[in-house]
Motif scaffolding. Structure first.
Motif, PDB file in Angstrom:
ATOM      1  N   ALA A 165       0.823  -1.214   0.000  1.00  0.00           N
ATOM      2  CA  ALA A 165       0.000   0.000   0.000  1.00  0.00           C
ATOM      3  C   ALA A 165       0.854   1.259   0.000  1.00  0.00           C
ATOM      4  O   ALA A 165       0.513   2.250  -0.644  1.00  0.00           O
ATOM      5  N   ASN A 166       1.977   1.242   0.724  1.00  0.00           N
ATOM      6  CA  ASN A 166       2.839   2.428   0.818  1.00  0.00           C
ATOM      7  C   ASN A 166       4.234   2.010   1.267  1.00  0.00           C
ATOM      8  O   ASN A 166       4.430   0.883   1.746  1.00  0.00           O
ATOM      9  N   PRO A 167       5.227   2.893   1.129  1.00  0.00           N
ATOM     10  CA  PRO A 167       6.604   2.531   1.500  1.00  0.00           C
ATOM     11  C   PRO A 167       6.755   2.151   2.981  1.00  0.00           C
ATOM     12  O   PRO A 167       7.591   1.327   3.329  1.00  0.00           O
ATOM     13  N   ARG A 168       5.940   2.763   3.851  1.00  0.00           N
ATOM     14  CA  ARG A 168       6.029   2.454   5.281  1.00  0.00           C
ATOM     15  C   ARG A 168       5.690   0.979   5.530  1.00  0.00           C
ATOM     16  O   ARG A 168       6.410   0.265   6.224  1.00  0.00           O
ATOM     17  N   ASN A 169       4.562   0.524   4.956  1.00  0.00           N
ATOM     18  CA  ASN A 169       4.164  -0.879   5.120  1.00  0.00           C
ATOM     19  C   ASN A 169       5.216  -1.814   4.511  1.00  0.00           C
ATOM     20  O   ASN A 169       5.502  -2.877   5.062  1.00  0.00           O
ATOM     21  N   ALA A 170       5.768  -1.400   3.381  1.00  0.00           N
ATOM     22  CA  ALA A 170       6.775  -2.229   2.715  1.00  0.00           C
ATOM     23  C   ALA A 170       8.030  -2.363   3.583  1.00  0.00           C
ATOM     24  O   ALA A 170       8.600  -3.457   3.711  1.00  0.00           O
ATOM     25  N   ALA A 171       8.458  -1.261   4.191  1.00  0.00           N
ATOM     26  CA  ALA A 171       9.658  -1.288   5.051  1.00  0.00           C
ATOM     27  C   ALA A 171       9.409  -2.141   6.285  1.00  0.00           C
ATOM     28  O   ALA A 171      10.236  -2.980   6.663  1.00  0.00           O
ATOM     29  N   SER A 172       8.247  -1.934   6.930  1.00  0.00           N
ATOM     30  CA  SER A 172       7.913  -2.679   8.143  1.00  0.00           C
ATOM     31  C   SER A 172       7.806  -4.167   7.854  1.00  0.00           C
ATOM     32  O   SER A 172       8.351  -5.006   8.579  1.00  0.00           O
ATOM     33  N   GLY A 173       7.120  -4.510   6.759  1.00  0.00           N
ATOM     34  CA  GLY A 173       6.966  -5.913   6.394  1.00  0.00           C
ATOM     35  C   GLY A 173       8.292  -6.568   6.059  1.00  0.00           C
ATOM     36  O   GLY A 173       8.552  -7.720   6.422  1.00  0.00           O
ATOM     37  N   SER A 174       9.165  -5.826   5.388  1.00  0.00           N
ATOM     38  CA  SER A 174      10.473  -6.369   5.010  1.00  0.00           C
ATOM     39  C   SER A 174      11.329  -6.648   6.238  1.00  0.00           C
ATOM     40  O   SER A 174      11.987  -7.686   6.340  1.00  0.00           O
ATOM     41  N   LEU A 175      11.314  -5.716   7.185  1.00  0.00           N
ATOM     42  CA  LEU A 175      12.156  -5.851   8.379  1.00  0.00           C
ATOM     43  C   LEU A 175      11.771  -7.076   9.205  1.00  0.00           C
ATOM     44  O   LEU A 175      12.607  -7.668   9.883  1.00  0.00           O
ATOM     45  N   LYS A 176      10.486  -7.470   9.136  1.00  0.00           N
ATOM     46  CA  LYS A 176      10.008  -8.587   9.954  1.00  0.00           C
ATOM     47  C   LYS A 176       9.979  -9.908   9.177  1.00  0.00           C
ATOM     48  O   LYS A 176       9.381 -10.882   9.631  1.00  0.00           O
ATOM     49  N   MET A 177      10.622  -9.944   7.999  1.00  0.00           N
ATOM     50  CA  MET A 177      10.658 -11.201   7.241  1.00  0.00           C
ATOM     51  C   MET A 177      11.565 -12.205   7.946  1.00  0.00           C
ATOM     52  O   MET A 177      12.555 -11.837   8.580  1.00  0.00           O
ATOM     53  N   GLN A 178      11.210 -13.472   7.814  1.00  0.00           N
ATOM     54  CA  GLN A 178      11.957 -14.528   8.500  1.00  0.00           C
ATOM     55  C   GLN A 178      13.269 -14.880   7.788  1.00  0.00           C
ATOM     56  O   GLN A 178      14.131 -15.517   8.365  1.00  0.00           O
ATOM     57  N   ASN A 179      13.386 -14.477   6.530  1.00  0.00           N
ATOM     58  CA  ASN A 179      14.542 -14.854   5.720  1.00  0.00           C
ATOM     59  C   ASN A 179      15.383 -13.612   5.423  1.00  0.00           C
ATOM     60  O   ASN A 179      15.003 -12.762   4.628  1.00  0.00           O
ATOM     61  N   SER A 180      16.540 -13.508   6.069  1.00  0.00           N
ATOM     62  CA  SER A 180      17.323 -12.269   5.969  1.00  0.00           C
ATOM     63  C   SER A 180      17.931 -12.052   4.585  1.00  0.00           C
ATOM     64  O   SER A 180      18.261 -10.930   4.213  1.00  0.00           O
ATOM     65  N   SER A 181      18.090 -13.130   3.790  1.00  0.00           N
ATOM     66  CA  SER A 181      18.633 -12.940   2.438  1.00  0.00           C
ATOM     67  C   SER A 181      17.642 -12.176   1.558  1.00  0.00           C
ATOM     68  O   SER A 181      18.038 -11.425   0.675  1.00  0.00           O
ATOM     69  N   ILE A 182      16.327 -12.359   1.819  1.00  0.00           N
ATOM     70  CA  ILE A 182      15.307 -11.599   1.072  1.00  0.00           C
ATOM     71  C   ILE A 182      15.301 -10.151   1.556  1.00  0.00           C
ATOM     72  O   ILE A 182      15.176  -9.218   0.764  1.00  0.00           O
ATOM     73  N   VAL A 183      15.490  -9.951   2.876  1.00  0.00           N
ATOM     74  CA  VAL A 183      15.548  -8.583   3.421  1.00  0.00           C
ATOM     75  C   VAL A 183      16.679  -7.815   2.745  1.00  0.00           C
ATOM     76  O   VAL A 183      16.530  -6.641   2.384  1.00  0.00           O
ATOM     77  N   ALA A 184      17.817  -8.490   2.540  1.00  0.00           N
ATOM     78  CA  ALA A 184      18.981  -7.849   1.908  1.00  0.00           C
ATOM     79  C   ALA A 184      18.642  -7.321   0.525  1.00  0.00           C
ATOM     80  O   ALA A 184      19.116  -6.264   0.102  1.00  0.00           O
ATOM     81  N   LYS A 185      17.773  -8.056  -0.196  1.00  0.00           N
ATOM     82  CA  LYS A 185      17.415  -7.654  -1.561  1.00  0.00           C
ATOM     83  C   LYS A 185      16.425  -6.488  -1.585  1.00  0.00           C
ATOM     84  O   LYS A 185      16.202  -5.880  -2.631  1.00  0.00           O
ATOM     85  N   ARG A 186      15.815  -6.175  -0.448  1.00  0.00           N
ATOM     86  CA  ARG A 186      14.811  -5.102  -0.391  1.00  0.00           C
ATOM     87  C   ARG A 186      15.433  -3.690  -0.363  1.00  0.00           C
ATOM     88  O   ARG A 186      14.724  -2.693  -0.410  1.00  0.00           O
ATOM     89  N   GLN A 187      16.753  -3.601  -0.208  1.00  0.00           N
ATOM     90  CA  GLN A 187      17.484  -2.326  -0.283  1.00  0.00           C
ATOM     91  C   GLN A 187      16.909  -1.257   0.652  1.00  0.00           C
ATOM     92  O   GLN A 187      16.637  -0.126   0.255  1.00  0.00           O
ATOM     93  N   LEU A 188      16.689  -1.635   1.900  1.00  0.00           N
ATOM     94  CA  LEU A 188      16.165  -0.686   2.883  1.00  0.00           C
ATOM     95  C   LEU A 188      17.224   0.362   3.223  1.00  0.00           C
ATOM     96  O   LEU A 188      18.415   0.135   3.093  1.00  0.00           O
ATOM     97  N   ASP A 189      16.749   1.506   3.670  1.00  0.00           N
ATOM     98  CA  ASP A 189      17.632   2.614   4.049  1.00  0.00           C
ATOM     99  C   ASP A 189      17.358   2.958   5.508  1.00  0.00           C
ATOM    100  O   ASP A 189      16.330   2.537   6.076  1.00  0.00           O
ATOM    101  N   CYS A 190      18.237   3.727   6.128  1.00  0.00           N
ATOM    102  CA  CYS A 190      18.023   4.091   7.541  1.00  0.00           C
ATOM    103  C   CYS A 190      18.665   5.431   7.874  1.00  0.00           C
ATOM    104  O   CYS A 190      19.847   5.650   7.581  1.00  0.00           O
ATOM    105  N   TYR A 191      17.867   6.330   8.468  1.00  0.00           N
ATOM    106  CA  TYR A 191      18.381   7.587   9.025  1.00  0.00           C
ATOM    107  C   TYR A 191      18.294   7.501  10.545  1.00  0.00           C
ATOM    108  O   TYR A 191      17.289   7.042  11.097  1.00  0.00           O
TER     109      TYR A 191
END
Length: 668
Positions: free
Chosen positions: A197-223
């Protein structure tokens, strides 16, 4: 290549890759091509595989993640992750300044920061290494997502330089940049999956994924935007952020140190128009008092710091049709009207319902059935109706009238003087009030009874097993096992947790009772002053109002609660079951009346105790903490770096000044 040569090359590669990661993801100034970076990474991973004895959790190779599924464990935050109060107008921002000026006489600097719209994270570093990453969770404890966070290249695994504290926390926001979000959604749609629905949901959902190799591919950023610890390098928030940048953290270059509230408002106006040009989503501006001494002086409410607020940009607004109004009954009997709407897309989600809050809101909006209403998200989270398109109204439209009786039990509603809400007074037999009180009672900040969710409580109530909170302590294993989806382990966990709750301290038991207007902070104040429930029952209105932070509204609510025969019987039953309804011996041993009747103001920095510890000692010894100096102030507890205006007032009113050592001597 022998082991010595391998270790030397592995160390060189790690240093180079850490530096290139920082240049690319933090500074946005890459010095080598992606191909060259990949070749260095491949060489490192090959050597680490060949020489596993040199494995290191902080190696850049850890950023690619793992295919092993994770289970997140919950960990308590050392410092609670509180939320910020929201403001929506210039007037609100000026009110914030007025409130602060009442609490401190010193000149105030403000730090303005972009309010990133992602998912909050708290990172803990020890000796320059990332050791833990926790989500916000419920503010008291969060999920340990360290393995996933290591895949985010903007977050340093090892710090640069050497002037950082031995141990500290830094907090920030993990986000998905717009470019990555759009690309991800295009891929999901191609594969027949629902888009985010939006980048916030995408970031939150990605961070809580059980498989960290998929999280790595999501190219998350952090300030990162907030440093905490016992030995911070500076006593100014802005300075700490600048130092954190030098250690390798991604700190926004757009933050600004402001000398006045007018500068703050100019910053807000600028970013209200410029935010669309940013590569990541923001939904407002965060305003913080810069001085950490002043932050400590201003303190916190139970939910948020008094020294910071967020200004939320105007929410997106849409029009849709009002289909009906239904009414919800809360645990205290409060009636909340809810608008049921024709589904409409708003700020990335489909909205079907909106809160109408109370009867006055309905009357002021002049609502009719089938009206076209304007809906926006208050704080871009909870939808609310903000207006009606009367030009589209049918001439025969039926006016919405607020109900007279409880929709659940039929009892006639009441509205107390000075309150906006209507209430159902049938607290003993109204079903949602009963189940709502039980849900509140078992909550983590109250009795912390594990394994009892909303559905289980409903089942217990429907089956006649629990009609009051006291009935929880009568439950047996044979009562639980016949319930849907209830196994032996679950039943044992529930019964064990109920038994453990007998050790929950008095102040939390008091909060768990669900007395109207008695939140965590008030319950704490009551427990420290009136050290048993018997003393609380016997307290007069005057006794209660004389307690710090207890106003007449709260005092009347407490008296009404204990005047109710059913509530009195309930408390007596809970006492019989063994719940803690008085301070224990250890807590009482620390309580004295050495400072009774004394109003004390704390200012400056101290060497032996933190300000919070000193405030706790004042309360423990019968004194009253006050934030500003007046004729009624009895003592001024002064540390180092006390502001000149405070000292001027102390002298003007002839207030006695004491040092930290004097204070300790007084209470020892």
């Amino acid at each position: 290549m022998n082991k010595t040569e391998a270790l030397q090359r592995i160390t060189e590669l790690r240093e180079q890759l850490h530096k290139h990661n920082h240049n690319y993801y933090v500074l946005s100034q890459p010095t080598i091509s992606d191909f060259e970076f990949d070749m260095l990474m491949n060489e490192l991973m090959t050597l680490e595989k060949k020489f596993p004895e040199f494995a290191d959790d902080h190696s850049p190779s850890q950023r690619v993640g793992s295919d092993i599924n994770l289970e997140f464990k919950q960990v308590a935050h050392e410092y609670p992750m509180l939320s910020l109060g929201n403001t929506y107008s210039e007037e609100d921002v000026r009110d914030f300044e007025t409130r602060i000026q009442k609490l401190t006489e010193e000149p105030i600097q403000y730090v303005c920061e972009l309010k990133y719209d992602g998912t909050s994270i708290s990172l803990r570093y020890k000796n320059g290494k990332l050791v833990q990453a926790l989500t916000r969770g419920d503010g008291v404890q969060g999920d340990d997502v360290t393995t996933n966070v290591k895949t985010i290249k903007a977050i340093p695994l090892s710090l640069q330089g050497s002037d950082y504290p031995d141990e500290f926390e830094i907090r920030g926001e993990i986000m998905m940049p717009f470019q990555v979000f759009n690309q991800l959604n295009a891929e999901r749609e191609e594969q027949g999956e629902s888009p985010f629905a939006n980048p916030r949901n995408a970031a939150s959902g990605s961070l809580k994924m059980q498989n960290s190799s998929i999280v790595a591919k999501r190219q998350l950023d952090c300030y990162l935007y907030y440093l905490l610890g016992k030995q911070l390098p500076a006593r100014e928030h802005f300075k700490n952020l600048e130092l954190a940048r030098s250690w390798g953290f991604k700190i926004s270059e757009d933050s600004k140190l402001c000398q006045s509230i007018d500068e703050v408002l100019d910053f807000i106006k600028y970013w209200d128009t410029k935010r669309e040009e940013l590569p990541v989503p923001i939904d407002g501006i965060v305003i913080k008092v810069n001085s950490i001494d002043q932050q400590e002086e201003l303190g916190y409410t139970a939910k948020s710091p008094r020294w910071a607020i967020s200004y939320k940009f105007k929410a997106e607004q849409v029009a849709t049709r009002l289909l009906s109004v239904t009414y919800q009954v809360g645990r205290t009997g409060s009636i909340t009207p809810v608008a049921n709407l024709e589904p409409v897309q708003l700020a990335g989600t489909v909205v079907k319902r909106a809160s109408l809050h109370n009867s006055d809101i309905i009357a002021n909006l002049d609502l009719n059935l089938n009206d076209f209403v304007y809906v926006e998200k208050g704080g871009e989270i909870i939808p609310k109706i903000v207006g009606v398109d009367v030009d589209q109204r049918d001439g025969n439209a039926e006016k919405i009238e607020f109900i007279d009786t409880c929709p659940e039990c039929g009892t006639e509603l009441i509205r107390l003087e000075g309150e906006a809400n209507h209430y159902c007074p049938n607290s003993v037999f109204c079903p949602p009030q009963i189940t709502g009180r039980i849900e509140h009672f078992i909550g983590r900040k109250a009795m912390n009874i594990d394994g009892l969710g909303e559905e289980t409580i409903d089942l217990l109530y429907q089956n006649g097993l629990v009609k009051t909170i006291a009935d929880l302590y009568k439950l047996k294993k044979e009562d639980l096992l016949p319930l849907d989806r209830m196994g032996e382990k679950s039943a044992d966990r529930i019964l064990s947790s109920i038994q453990e709750s007998l050790n929950v301290p008095y102040e939390r038991v008091l909060f768990a009772l669900g007395i109207r207007h008695v939140g965590q902070t008030v319950a704490k104040k009551l427990a420290k002053t009136l050290t048993s429930v018997q003393a609380l029952k016997a307290a007069s209105l005057e006794d209660l109002v004389n307690i710090d932070e207890i106003g007449e509204k709260i005092a009347k609510s407490i008296i009404l609660f204990f005047e109710d025969e059913a509530q009195n019987n309930l408390v007596n039953e809970l006492i019989a079951h063994g719940l803690q309804f008085e301070l224990n011996e250890e807590e009482l041993a620390g309580q004295t009346n050495k400072l009774e009747g004394l109003s004390i103001v704390i200012s400056g920095s101290f060497s032996l105790h933190s300000r919070d510890e000193l405030k706790a000692l004042i309360e423990q010894n019968g004194g009253k903490n006050t934030s500003s100096i007046s004729k009624k102030t009895d003592l001024f507890l002064a540390g180092e770096k006390v502001g000149p205006s405070k000292l001027e007032k102390v002298e003007k009113f002839g207030i006695k000044t004491i040092s930290e050592q004097d204070f300790i001597q007084m209470i020892s």
